[in-house]
Design a protein around this motif. Structure first.
Motif, PDB file in Angstrom:
ATOM      1  N   ALA A 264       0.963  -1.161   0.002  1.00  0.00           N
ATOM      2  CA  ALA A 264      -0.121   0.047   0.084  1.00  0.00           C
ATOM      3  C   ALA A 264       0.780   1.204  -0.068  1.00  0.00           C
ATOM      4  N   ASN A 265       1.876   1.141   0.615  1.00  0.00           N
ATOM      5  CA  ASN A 265       3.042   2.595   0.711  1.00  0.00           C
ATOM      6  C   ASN A 265       3.717   2.837  -0.786  1.00  0.00           C
ATOM      7  N   ALA A 266       3.332   1.706  -1.511  1.00  0.00           N
ATOM      8  CA  ALA A 266       4.284   2.081  -2.931  1.00  0.00           C
ATOM      9  C   ALA A 266       3.238   2.275  -4.132  1.00  0.00           C
ATOM     10  N   MET A 267       1.838   2.442  -3.675  1.00  0.00           N
ATOM     11  CA  MET A 267       0.914   2.790  -4.552  1.00  0.00           C
ATOM     12  C   MET A 267       0.553   4.442  -4.596  1.00  0.00           C
ATOM     13  N   PHE A 268       0.256   5.106  -5.491  1.00  0.00           N
ATOM     14  CA  PHE A 268      -0.185   6.502  -5.735  1.00  0.00           C
ATOM     15  C   PHE A 268      -1.445   6.495  -4.951  1.00  0.00           C
ATOM     16  N   PRO A 269      -1.625   7.485  -3.857  1.00  0.00           N
ATOM     17  CA  PRO A 269      -2.989   7.721  -3.289  1.00  0.00           C
ATOM     18  C   PRO A 269      -3.803   8.025  -4.320  1.00  0.00           C
ATOM     19  N   PRO A 270      -5.246   8.058  -4.266  1.00  0.00           N
ATOM     20  CA  PRO A 270      -6.262   8.502  -4.954  1.00  0.00           C
ATOM     21  C   PRO A 270      -6.253  10.159  -4.960  1.00  0.00           C
ATOM     22  N   LEU A 271      -6.476  10.679  -5.934  1.00  0.00           N
ATOM     23  CA  LEU A 271      -6.574  12.133  -6.309  1.00  0.00           C
ATOM     24  C   LEU A 271      -7.752  12.629  -5.566  1.00  0.00           C
ATOM     25  N   LEU A 272      -8.705  11.848  -5.874  1.00  0.00           N
ATOM     26  CA  LEU A 272     -10.189  12.505  -5.566  1.00  0.00           C
ATOM     27  C   LEU A 272     -10.817  11.585  -4.550  1.00  0.00           C
ATOM     28  N   GLY A 273     -10.336  10.818  -4.180  1.00  0.00           N
ATOM     29  CA  GLY A 273     -10.954   9.671  -3.059  1.00  0.00           C
ATOM     30  C   GLY A 273     -11.032   8.510  -3.833  1.00  0.00           C
ATOM     31  N   SER A 274     -11.460   7.669  -2.764  1.00  0.00           N
ATOM     32  CA  SER A 274     -11.849   6.088  -3.253  1.00  0.00           C
ATOM     33  C   SER A 274     -12.819   5.791  -4.053  1.00  0.00           C
ATOM     34  N   GLY A 275     -13.700   6.661  -4.496  1.00  0.00           N
ATOM     35  CA  GLY A 275     -14.438   6.466  -5.410  1.00  0.00           C
ATOM     36  C   GLY A 275     -14.127   6.772  -6.885  1.00  0.00           C
ATOM     37  N   PHE A 276     -12.974   7.107  -7.073  1.00  0.00           N
ATOM     38  CA  PHE A 276     -12.448   7.401  -8.421  1.00  0.00           C
ATOM     39  C   PHE A 276     -11.183   6.787  -8.629  1.00  0.00           C
ATOM     40  N   ARG A 277     -10.738   6.371  -9.815  1.00  0.00           N
ATOM     41  CA  ARG A 277      -9.467   5.667  -9.943  1.00  0.00           C
ATOM     42  C   ARG A 277      -8.283   6.861 -10.321  1.00  0.00           C
ATOM     43  N   LEU A 278      -8.592   7.987 -10.547  1.00  0.00           N
ATOM     44  CA  LEU A 278      -7.657   8.822 -10.783  1.00  0.00           C
ATOM     45  C   LEU A 278      -6.627   9.165  -9.426  1.00  0.00           C
ATOM     46  N   HIS A 279      -5.374   8.944  -9.759  1.00  0.00           N
ATOM     47  CA  HIS A 279      -4.533   9.026  -8.710  1.00  0.00           C
ATOM     48  C   HIS A 279      -3.546  10.110  -8.862  1.00  0.00           C
ATOM     49  N   TRP A 280      -2.418  10.328  -7.928  1.00  0.00           N
ATOM     50  CA  TRP A 280      -1.546  11.280  -8.127  1.00  0.00           C
ATOM     51  C   TRP A 280      -0.546  11.185  -9.201  1.00  0.00           C
ATOM     52  N   GLY A 281      -0.495  10.124  -9.831  1.00  0.00           N
ATOM     53  CA  GLY A 281       0.400  10.015 -10.926  1.00  0.00           C
ATOM     54  C   GLY A 281      -0.131  10.974 -11.920  1.00  0.00           C
ATOM     55  N   PHE A 282      -1.315  11.538 -12.076  1.00  0.00           N
ATOM     56  CA  PHE A 282      -1.741  12.497 -13.223  1.00  0.00           C
ATOM     57  C   PHE A 282      -1.092  13.798 -12.725  1.00  0.00           C
ATOM     58  N   VAL A 283      -0.785  14.077 -11.375  1.00  0.00           N
ATOM     59  CA  VAL A 283      -0.138  15.206 -11.111  1.00  0.00           C
ATOM     60  C   VAL A 283       1.265  15.115 -11.422  1.00  0.00           C
ATOM     61  N   LEU A 284       1.823  14.196 -11.178  1.00  0.00           N
ATOM     62  CA  LEU A 284       3.117  13.821 -11.798  1.00  0.00           C
ATOM     63  C   LEU A 284       3.371  14.144 -13.089  1.00  0.00           C
ATOM     64  N   ALA A 285       2.344  13.689 -13.907  1.00  0.00           N
ATOM     65  CA  ALA A 285       2.420  14.092 -15.349  1.00  0.00           C
ATOM     66  C   ALA A 285       2.429  15.487 -15.758  1.00  0.00           C
ATOM     67  N   VAL A 286       1.570  16.315 -14.905  1.00  0.00           N
ATOM     68  CA  VAL A 286       1.826  17.532 -15.265  1.00  0.00           C
ATOM     69  C   VAL A 286       2.820  18.352 -14.910  1.00  0.00           C
ATOM     70  N   LEU A 287       3.515  17.910 -13.638  1.00  0.00           N
ATOM     71  CA  LEU A 287       4.943  18.208 -13.366  1.00  0.00           C
ATOM     72  C   LEU A 287       5.986  17.843 -14.287  1.00  0.00           C
ATOM     73  N   ALA A 288       5.773  16.905 -14.724  1.00  0.00           N
ATOM     74  CA  ALA A 288       6.670  16.143 -16.029  1.00  0.00           C
ATOM     75  C   ALA A 288       6.632  17.074 -17.375  1.00  0.00           C
ATOM     76  N   THR A 289       5.403  17.550 -17.736  1.00  0.00           N
ATOM     77  CA  THR A 289       5.060  18.452 -18.825  1.00  0.00           C
ATOM     78  C   THR A 289       5.721  19.670 -18.574  1.00  0.00           C
ATOM     79  N   ILE A 290       5.852  20.228 -17.191  1.00  0.00           N
ATOM     80  CA  ILE A 290       6.099  21.455 -16.895  1.00  0.00           C
ATOM     81  C   ILE A 290       7.768  21.513 -17.024  1.00  0.00           C
ATOM     82  N   PHE A 291       8.171  20.385 -16.469  1.00  0.00           N
ATOM     83  CA  PHE A 291       9.783  20.418 -16.637  1.00  0.00           C
ATOM     84  C   PHE A 291      10.485  20.179 -17.987  1.00  0.00           C
ATOM     85  N   ILE A 292       9.770  19.477 -18.817  1.00  0.00           N
ATOM     86  CA  ILE A 292       9.940  19.258 -20.180  1.00  0.00           C
ATOM     87  C   ILE A 292      10.049  20.393 -20.875  1.00  0.00           C
ATOM     88  N   TRP A 293       9.028  21.234 -20.490  1.00  0.00           N
ATOM     89  CA  TRP A 293       8.806  22.591 -21.410  1.00  0.00           C
ATOM     90  C   TRP A 293      10.087  23.420 -21.004  1.00  0.00           C
TER      91      TRP A 293
END
Length: 453
Positions: A264-293
């Protein structure tokens, strides 16, 4: 009128200018074999000919590469709608009496295409039939979840494209990154935060090493990166299959090629709660886009990489190491694709399987092409393809339209992007720089007319 009265009426500046012009004409007339040149008529600027700076900016936008990408998507959707209508049963039935009632065929075709695309929209963006706000926005969260690995892998492909390398090995880099991240996730037990950070580092390292092999071979031996990365894809797929058959990776008590579940400690926490599959990996994708820019547009490393991609010979003459550039860019590209593998095993799948990468690595090439290899263009293209994937299931369930039509639309997008003259001719938009060239020609004609006068 006396010269004194004339001097009083004319301002000193105008009198001086008039006297200088008169002297010039008299000297030219006295010189043998020369004719007096008429006064130069100032040419109109290109901006004024184009209708002002606002219209010039609008025309630059309409003739830019981004507009070609948007129109390619629109054209692919139109062709996809025609194919949906052509395979619909009601359309086929109404076609038998087309000449007696042609409106029935048109109405049936519109209903088939619009119904399929509406179901696609409700399955990927907003569900207007939902009873709760959570279910209303749930399709959008599904789109962003699916788009996360597409964005990260697409950035890896786009960075390589900007340096003149064709990274076709994102699939293998995702797989190796996911394998290393999964092993750290279930074999190592660490506190929260530290464990996830180590999983991310392991995934990026795995992808970077796998892509670095191709970069080193390109830099040291001149081996073509397309061939090397394609072959490394097959190696990665079969290597993970072998690993999942060993006790170190296979789940205890199971004969299927599947790993134990990550801690459990190795997983991305849910971004909007347990009712959604969206996780903090999406935030990581946004940060990666900013970094590459920032990397490609604001850093010295990015400038050198783009210089290597634009003209390797000129870059070498300027003191930029192309060998270093090829290796560095492939390490960055592999790390981004490995991060996509982390998003899969630590955010969505939570286990390692042979199909953990699905077709994300190959779709990433399309995403980078649609995004014109720019960071934010790739981000938008990743979200669009995520919407296609997320909404395709709903479209098939609600309307019976095959989900394969989504793959057809994606392929058509690539086809139209690869043929920008076709898109420009269909929508009658000029090529980039056409207005600038037109303005220069107009200015030249004006100057010629002034000289002839």
């Amino acid at each position: 009128m006396s010269p004194e009265d004339s001097t009083k009426q004319d301002p000193p500046g105008e009198a001086s200018a008039a006297a200088a012009e008169t002297a010039r004409l008299e000297s030219a007339a006295d010189a043998p074999g020369t004719a007096a040149a008429p006064p130069t008529i100032p040419a109109k600027s290109a901006g004024s000919e184009a209708g002002g700076p606002q219209q010039s900016a609008l025309r630059r936008v309409l003739s830019g590469h981004a507009m070609v990408s948007v129109l390619s998507v629109l054209l692919a959707l139109i062709v996809g709608g025609i194919l949906i209508a052509a395979t619909d049963e009601e359309v086929a039935a109404s076609a038998s009496y087309f000449f007696s009632r042609p409106t029935d065929l048109l109405s049936a075709a519109w209903s088939a295409a619009s119904g399929a695309y509406m179901a696609l929209f409700q399955g990927s963006v907003l569900n207007f039939e939902a009873e709760t706000p959570a279910r209303f926005f749930y399709p959008l969260t599904q789109t962003l979840t699916v788009a996360t690995p597409l964005i990260l892998a697409g950035l890896g492909v786009a960075v390589a494209f900007r340096t003149g390398l064709f990274n076709i090995g994102a699939q293998g880099q995702i797989i190796i990154g996911a394998a290393m991240a999964a092993w750290v996730g279930f074999a190592v037990h660490l506190p929260a935060g530290l464990h996830l950070l180590l999983v991310i580092v392991a995934g990026m390292l795995g992808g970077a090493i796998w892509a670095g092999i191709a970069g080193a071979l390109k830099a040291k031996t001149g081996a073509h990166e397309v061939i090397v990365t394609i072959m490394l894809n097959y190696v990665a797929i079969n290597l993970v299959l072998f690993m999942l058959s060993t006790p170190a990776f296979q789940r205890p008590g199971s004969s299927n090629p599947i790993s134990p579940q990550l801690d459990a400690n190795a997983m991305f926490p849910p971004l909007l709660g347990s009712g959604f599959r969206l996780h903090w990996g999406f935030v990581l994708a946004v940060l990666a886009t900013i970094f590459i820019w920032w990397l490609m547009n604001r850093s010295t490393v990015g400038f050198e990489l783009k210089a290597v991609g634009a003209n390797p010979s000129a870059a070498r003459n300027a003191g930029i190491s192309t060998t270093k550039g090829y290796i560095v860019v492939m390490l960055i590209a592999g790390a981004l694709s490995g991060l996509a593998g982390v998003a899969q095993v630590s955010g969505t799948e939570k286990v390692l399987t042979s199909g953990v990468a699905a077709s994300f690595g190959f779709d990433a090439i399309t995403v980078a092409l649609l995004g014109r290899s720019s960071p934010w263009g790739t981000f938008a293209a990743g979200v669009l393809f995520g919407a296609f994937r997320a909404g395709g299931v709903t479209m098939q369930t609600n309307t019976g339209t095959s989900i394969d039509i989504v793959l057809v639309v994606q392929s058509l997008i690539v086809l139209f992007i690869a043929a920008p003259p076709l898109v420009r001719s269909l929508f009658r938009i000029p090529a980039p720089g056409a207005f600038k060239t037109s303005g220069k020609r107009t200015s030249t004609k004006t100057e010629s007319a002034g000289g002839a006068a």
